[in-house]
Design a protein around this motif. Structure first.
Motif, PDB file in Angstrom:
ATOM      1  N   LEU A 189       0.811  -1.216   0.000  1.00 20.73           N
ATOM      2  CA  LEU A 189       0.000   0.000   0.000  1.00 20.73           C
ATOM      3  C   LEU A 189       0.849   1.273   0.000  1.00 20.73           C
ATOM      4  O   LEU A 189       0.303   2.364   0.020  1.00 20.73           O
ATOM      5  CB  LEU A 189      -0.943   0.010   1.203  1.00 20.73           C
ATOM      6  N   SER A 190       2.162   1.105  -0.016  1.00 26.06           N
ATOM      7  CA  SER A 190       2.992   2.296  -0.171  1.00 26.06           C
ATOM      8  C   SER A 190       3.009   2.769  -1.616  1.00 26.06           C
ATOM      9  O   SER A 190       3.483   3.859  -1.912  1.00 26.06           O
ATOM     10  CB  SER A 190       4.428   2.022   0.301  1.00 26.06           C
ATOM     11  N   ALA A 191       2.489   1.933  -2.521  1.00 24.82           N
ATOM     12  CA  ALA A 191       2.358   2.342  -3.920  1.00 24.82           C
ATOM     13  C   ALA A 191       1.184   3.304  -4.039  1.00 24.82           C
ATOM     14  O   ALA A 191       0.093   3.020  -3.531  1.00 24.82           O
ATOM     15  CB  ALA A 191       2.141   1.123  -4.804  1.00 24.82           C
ATOM     16  N   PRO A 192       1.357   4.458  -4.688  1.00 25.08           N
ATOM     17  CA  PRO A 192       0.299   5.464  -4.741  1.00 25.08           C
ATOM     18  C   PRO A 192      -1.040   4.946  -5.242  1.00 25.08           C
ATOM     19  O   PRO A 192      -2.080   5.182  -4.617  1.00 25.08           O
ATOM     20  CB  PRO A 192       0.881   6.535  -5.672  1.00 25.08           C
ATOM     21  N   ARG A 193      -1.050   4.209  -6.360  1.00 25.10           N
ATOM     22  CA  ARG A 193      -2.327   3.770  -6.906  1.00 25.10           C
ATOM     23  C   ARG A 193      -3.044   2.818  -5.953  1.00 25.10           C
ATOM     24  O   ARG A 193      -4.264   2.915  -5.759  1.00 25.10           O
ATOM     25  CB  ARG A 193      -2.132   3.104  -8.271  1.00 25.10           C
ATOM     26  N   ALA A 194      -2.306   1.910  -5.348  1.00 24.08           N
ATOM     27  CA  ALA A 194      -2.926   0.966  -4.422  1.00 24.08           C
ATOM     28  C   ALA A 194      -3.501   1.697  -3.207  1.00 24.08           C
ATOM     29  O   ALA A 194      -4.587   1.348  -2.721  1.00 24.08           O
ATOM     30  CB  ALA A 194      -1.901  -0.081  -3.980  1.00 24.08           C
ATOM     31  N   ALA A 195      -2.793   2.703  -2.721  1.00 21.07           N
ATOM     32  CA  ALA A 195      -3.282   3.461  -1.564  1.00 21.07           C
ATOM     33  C   ALA A 195      -4.543   4.238  -1.905  1.00 21.07           C
ATOM     34  O   ALA A 195      -5.477   4.325  -1.103  1.00 21.07           O
ATOM     35  CB  ALA A 195      -2.188   4.406  -1.064  1.00 21.07           C
ATOM     36  N   VAL A 196      -4.572   4.809  -3.118  1.00 16.61           N
ATOM     37  CA  VAL A 196      -5.772   5.544  -3.544  1.00 16.61           C
ATOM     38  C   VAL A 196      -6.952   4.594  -3.681  1.00 16.61           C
ATOM     39  O   VAL A 196      -8.069   4.886  -3.240  1.00 16.61           O
ATOM     40  CB  VAL A 196      -5.507   6.288  -4.869  1.00 16.61           C
ATOM     41  N   GLU A 197      -6.731   3.448  -4.292  1.00 16.24           N
ATOM     42  CA  GLU A 197      -7.810   2.479  -4.456  1.00 16.24           C
ATOM     43  C   GLU A 197      -8.335   2.012  -3.102  1.00 16.24           C
ATOM     44  O   GLU A 197      -9.550   1.834  -2.915  1.00 16.24           O
ATOM     45  CB  GLU A 197      -7.316   1.282  -5.268  1.00 16.24           C
ATOM     46  N   ALA A 198      -7.439   1.823  -2.143  1.00 16.73           N
ATOM     47  CA  ALA A 198      -7.874   1.397  -0.817  1.00 16.73           C
ATOM     48  C   ALA A 198      -8.759   2.459  -0.165  1.00 16.73           C
ATOM     49  O   ALA A 198      -9.758   2.133   0.484  1.00 16.73           O
ATOM     50  CB  ALA A 198      -6.657   1.102   0.060  1.00 16.73           C
ATOM     51  N   LEU A 199      -8.415   3.729  -0.343  1.00 21.40           N
ATOM     52  CA  LEU A 199      -9.243   4.798   0.225  1.00 21.40           C
ATOM     53  C   LEU A 199     -10.609   4.838  -0.444  1.00 21.40           C
ATOM     54  O   LEU A 199     -11.637   4.993   0.224  1.00 21.40           O
ATOM     55  CB  LEU A 199      -8.537   6.145   0.062  1.00 21.40           C
ATOM     56  N   VAL A 200     -10.637   4.708  -1.754  1.00 26.57           N
ATOM     57  CA  VAL A 200     -11.907   4.757  -2.480  1.00 26.57           C
ATOM     58  C   VAL A 200     -12.837   3.643  -2.016  1.00 26.57           C
ATOM     59  O   VAL A 200     -14.059   3.841  -1.882  1.00 26.57           O
ATOM     60  CB  VAL A 200     -11.655   4.657  -3.994  1.00 26.57           C
ATOM     61  N   ALA A 201     -12.281   2.463  -1.743  1.00 30.96           N
ATOM     62  CA  ALA A 201     -13.102   1.322  -1.359  1.00 30.96           C
ATOM     63  C   ALA A 201     -13.396   1.258   0.135  1.00 30.96           C
ATOM     64  O   ALA A 201     -14.245   0.471   0.559  1.00 30.96           O
ATOM     65  CB  ALA A 201     -12.423   0.026  -1.800  1.00 30.96           C
TER      66      ALA A 201
END
Length: 622
Positions: free
Chosen positions: A127-139
């Motif tokens: 989750l330190s990867a930007p896209r993965a962190a953003v997706e986690a917040l959205v979900a």
């Protein structure tokens, strides 16, 4: 070829022919906007059936540009983004669709599928990867999950080189969605970890536009010099943000706008240029956090009725606060900001790091004042970053409006409220230090450093607010206020390159000097007009409180120190000079000190203050 032909081909599965018909239909003249949106949406469906996801997204973008609530276009763009593995953006589209049509079964099924896909990816991805962190917040569905995701995004944004990836992943819209939307948020809404962490992440993203104090720059800084601030100010993702670099010229507008009411020059509601904007939301949040800090602190310990009355912020006063510290810096105040206002954050210690350290995601009642104070601090820092970028807020008028809304924070006293509109202290004349006040000064200093021409639109209000801060030369407030006034009163000849290309670029040879002189004279006159608006009603009026008169005289002294030509003009004005002469014999230590400063500045500058016979007002004060 027509839209109807394209529809027939699409129904029959002849996708290439359908796409060709739709392209021809779009090229026809006289096409209505509704028809164009429908054709783009249908062509997007044809591209989807061919697994051509990028063209499908482009067609849906075109349809939504015409009809933002076009449900079919939103659904098809979500499908296309799912095909591109852009799960966060796809989920945002479905959420928007369900706000328009909550009963849409296909959209609800897609939302559930995307949520599961995002969760599965998060479970197997760093989750330190930007896209993965953003997706986690959205979900994320629970407040604690959102707070953890916002904290992770804030930690990622601490490294400015990560910000372009965050923008590309669409980090800004879901972070903005975490902020309260009410016109007057309550303490319970703002004193939460998730709100503070969202503001912290946004502030770090915006700060990535600003080069560091040591002159170095992170990778890609020059290419994205206003991209992050524009993305936040417009609520957009990077793909919709116009590219603006520091070298791109902007139109000049340095006209001084007088306040509508000179007796109370500090507006109490967001100005029209900010209506409905992200900046207006941040201003409401900062105000609510500041009031929440006072309310929560008052609830935490008993007070006498008299103390409780003092602690109430004035209705509509725009009470605001900031923590005034940069991450890892450990100290607040304007002196540090004076050296690095363009680069340093002016807010408190990292809430993301606090949450990571186990500080708890749901603050206890005892922690609410600290949470509110830290959030308000980040809001002011973020506002100063947005307000220094015209592309982020739309116009110089909007920039000046943000500055006017920050100014009341510079009049905070401790944790008990603002000085009144008349200048009277809310604590029986005792001016206690306020971290929020210092941070507000830091924010104004940053704005004046990054875009002085926009700040000069609010120069009368700046002078009216900062005259209260220049009386005690032993404080950081005094040094910050002088730095701001000095920046805004810097003569034209000393500020080449400001506001998009500088001044005096018209021709060659002697013409340049003539242009410079004319510009400098106009600049000096505009500053004089601003000073007249700020000081004359106080010094020549009959209703000003005594401490307000003293503050105005300190303001005159600060102007003289910053710009001798403007100061000399002020002392030649009958309305100002005679008011100084009338109070020269008063026994007041603060007043005598201010008058002594005025005399010292004038006596040491024979060029400006000892020119023509009969125009040496300083001799009367001597």
């Amino acid at each position: 070829m027509s839209k109807e032909e394209g529809n027939e081909h699409l129904k029959a599965g002849r996708l290439a022919e359908a796409i060709a018909c739709y392209a021809a239909a779009l090229a026809a003249t006289g096409l209505s906007s509704d028809d164009a949106a429908a054709i783009h949406a249908n062509r997007a469906l044809a591209h989807l059936k061919r697994s051509e996801y990028a063209p499908a997204v482009s067609d849906c973008d075109a349809a939504l540009a015409v009809q933002p609530r076009y449900v079919k276009a939103l659904f098809r763009r979500a499908q296309a983004r799912e095909g591109l593995a852009d799960l966060a953006a796809a989920f945002r589209d479905v959420q928007t669709l369900l706000q328009i049509d909550p009963t849409n079964r296909e959209a609800r099924a897609l939302a559930q599928r995307l949520r599961l896909a995002i969760a599965a990816r998060a479970a197997s991805t760093d989750l330190s990867a930007p896209r993965a962190a953003v997706e986690a917040l959205v979900a994320a569905t629970s407040p604690d999950d959102r707070a953890r995701c916002a904290a992770q995004l804030s930690r990622i944004a601490r490294d400015p080189s990560n910000v372009p990836a965050l923008l590309h992943a669409g980090a800004v819209p879901p972070l903005l969605a975490l902020l309260p939307t009410a016109d007057a948020p309550c303490v319970e809404e703002v004193a939460t970890a998730v709100v503070g962490l969202a503001v912290e992440a946004l502030e770090r993203i915006a700060a990535s536009d600003i080069p560091p104090k040591d002159g170095s720059a992170h990778a890609g800084w020059r290419a994205a010099s206003s991209e992050a601030r524009t993305a936040i100010g417009t609520g957009a993702t990077s793909e919709h943000v116009p590219k603006v670099t520091p070298d791109q010229p902007l139109p000049k507008d340095t006209k001084v706008r007088p306040p509508t009411d000179s007796k109370d020059p500090l507006p109490k509601e967001p100005s029209d240029p900010l209506r409905g904007s992200v900046a207006a939301r941040l201003l409401r949040l900062a105000d609510a956090c500041a009031r929440g800090s006072v309310t929560a602190a008052a609830a935490g310990q008993p007070e006498s009725p008299k103390q409780e009355e003092k602690s109430k912020p004035e209705e509509g006063s725009g009470l605001k606060e900031t923590s005034g510290q940069a991450d890892g810096d450990g100290r607040a105040g304007a002196q540090g900001a004076a050296a690095g206002a363009a680069a340093g954050a002016v807010s408190g210690a990292s809430q993301a790091d606090a949450s990571q350290a186990g500080g708890g995601l749901a603050p206890s009642p005892a922690d609410r004042p600290t949470v509110c104070e830290s959030t308000a601090g980040r809001c002011l820092s973020l506002l100063s970053l947005l307000g220094s970028c015209r592309a982020a807020v739309g116009s110089q008028d909007a920039q000046a409006a943000i500055l006017r809304e920050i100014l009341p924070f510079t009049r905070l006293q401790g944790a008990v409220g603002l000085q009144g509109a008349s200048g009277g202290a809310a604590t029986e004349g005792v001016d206690t230090p306020s971290p929020l006040r210092r941070s507000a000064l830091d924010a104004v200093l940053r704005m004046s450093d990054l875009d002085a021409p926009a700040c000069r639109l609010a120069l009368p209000q700046v002078l009216s607010a900062l005259m209260w801060r220049v009386g005690d030369d032993e404080t950081e407030d005094h040094r910050a206020a002088l730095a701001i006034i000095g920046r805004l009163l810097t003569p034209v000849s000393a500020r080449r390159g400001e506001g998009g290309g500088g001044v005096g670029k018209g021709g060659g040879g002697g013409a340049v000097g003539e242009v410079d002189k004319a510009d400098e004279d106009a600049f000096t006159q505009s500053c004089c007009s601003a000073c007249q608006i700020a000081f004359s009603p106080i010094l020549r009026g009959t209703s000003a409180a005594w401490d307000e008169t003293v503050a105005a005289i300190h303001g005159v002294s600060a102007v003289i120190e910053a710009n001798k030509a403007v100061g000399a003009w002020l002392l030649r004005q009958e309305s100002i000079f005679w008011s100084l002469a009338e109070v020269a014999e008063m026994e007041d230590e603060g007043l005598q000190r201010a008058l002594a400063e005025i005399y010292a500045h004038a006596a040491a500058d024979p060029v400006h203050f000892k020119g023509k016979e009969g125009e040496e007002p300083i001799k009367h004060l001597k």
